[in-house]
Design an enzyme around this catalytic site. Sequence first.
Site: not given
Ligand code: TEU
Length: 567
Positions: A119, A221, A276, A342-343
């Site tokens: 990542d 990311d 991503e 994980h999100d």
């Molecule tokens: O997630 C970032 C991200 O792209 C999302 O927050 C997105 O902006 C949102 O879903 C919009 O629909 C990444 C990681 O996966 C996350 O765990 C981190 O918290 C984040 O970046 C910050 O690094």
Amino acid sequence: MLAILFFCFVSSTNSFCQTNPVDQKWWKEAVVYQIYPRSFKDSDGDGIGDLKGIISKLDYIKSLGVDVVWLNPIYSSPNDDNGYDISDYRNIMKEFGTMNDFDELLKGLHDRGIKFVMDVVVNHSSDEHEWFKQSRSSRTNPYRNYYHWWNAEKGTPPYRFSQFDVNHNAWKYDSLTNAYYLHYFSVKQPDLNWENPQVRKEVFDMMNFWAKKGVDGFRLDAFQFACKDTTWPVFPKEDYPKNFIKYHAMVEPIHSYLKEMYDNVLSKYDVMTVAEGAGRNFQDAHDLVDADRRELNLAYAFDPIDSRWSKDYSMLKMKNIFSRWDSVFANKGWLSIFLANHDNARLVSRFGNDSPEYREVSSKMLTTFLLTMRGTPFYYNGDELGMTNIRFNNIEDYKDIAALNGFKYVQSINGDTSKFMAFLKESGRDNSRTPYQWNASVNAGFGSGKPWLAINPNYKTINADAEEKDPNSCLNYFRKTIQLRKNNKVLVYGRYNLIDKNNPEVYAYTRELNGKKILVVLNFTKENASYKTDLDIGKSKILLSNYSNASHSKQLKPYEAVVYEIK
Ligand code: TEU
């Protein structure tokens, strides 16, 4: 070349276009298994998963049949956002272990024929990174321009939205130099200034460092947000921050920076790269990953997974979104297929049905879906067991900054906190971050210490040990489905075609390659459902089903999934 294009054009049903050997890549054929290191396996009893823990489970990972492991960030971090706030890009987080552990893990994966994706979090760093410490120390420090600063004598900077900030404000005032710095995520995640060539060089050097160690890929990311319009225009109130992605994502010259990354790093190794957040629209996604552009490989687009939260969500809408993405990527570019990470919430809780009656069958149905679509499946750890949302009742139980600061924000505007709690129960990120359920013993076999996040109380019945012993478990179904994909290239490269497209209950599609045709039918409801097709399923061969008594009828039982080879 022209002749090939012409051939594809005049013969849209011909599968030749998708079998063109130059298009075959290992990362298109791979199944990616995402491991959340903090929650996978704790080897030293501190309640936090670690690299040695993962090493102890390498044979298990191998037994799944996956080809690639992607680990969420493992670099040094104060863990404001569980590793997505990096304080040293060339070291391992102390809770996770050491660089020696990392080397051992990488070797252990490679020895087993599994590749590894790192990542890369470079939209922002931690505020505890040396670069930021220097940057904030004075206006004339050589690192000042590593970040975005707005001097306070100019007044308040134009509003920028932050996803994790308690006030949703991405500018943080820092009295030390009487200036504001920008943070699209938490206040401890200052955004790096990609306009600065020195920043780009640092990032590329860092990526080369890991590539030389032998990592096989990078997930970039939140990179879509990396560039900012540093003329800092005022965004229209009626549209911003509601549609912040439109304003924050894909600001130019992001593509030239990606090309620079390609030339300086990616072109030198056989690595897979994941975009991503694939931009604002199909064109952005293509521009990020089309091979002839020499930028990234795989678009990891949020549309399908995010569709679940729209007020008018229906499976029909979701399948239309998947189908649209497939059609615009049918001849060029490549997609990631996922419905959890994980999100987000747990796969079965969000898209299936996690009640005791339907959990297993709906979880298997979703596994069938993820592994028979066109695109590289990204499968999240624990979903192969059918792990479910934990649905905490109290805000104190949450550890995720998005949940905690989101709650504070709602309080600060006198919003409806109980509504927010209900929202977290369904969609909060900690639902998918609870420790992996290995067995029915203390702490679900995760480790001897008190886990950093509560374990789902259903671990006594839902765990890897129990599922290992049950030939019909979700776990064994996952393994079987991976083998099916591996043994049928049609499931990787074959053309996707939606069947009975307006059916609101059943998601049905064919995959077709070199005269081989596979039909996948998935009932997304807890009722019996039927579908229509002219295909002769009577003569077809059943390749896989999540019920023991699958039939050749067009009637499906609740959450039934069947994969047929059409003869
Ligand atoms: O997630 C970032 C991200 O792209 C999302 O927050 C997105 O902006 C949102 O879903 C919009 O629909 C990444 C990681 O996966 C996350 O765990 C981190 O918290 C984040 O970046 C910050 O690094």
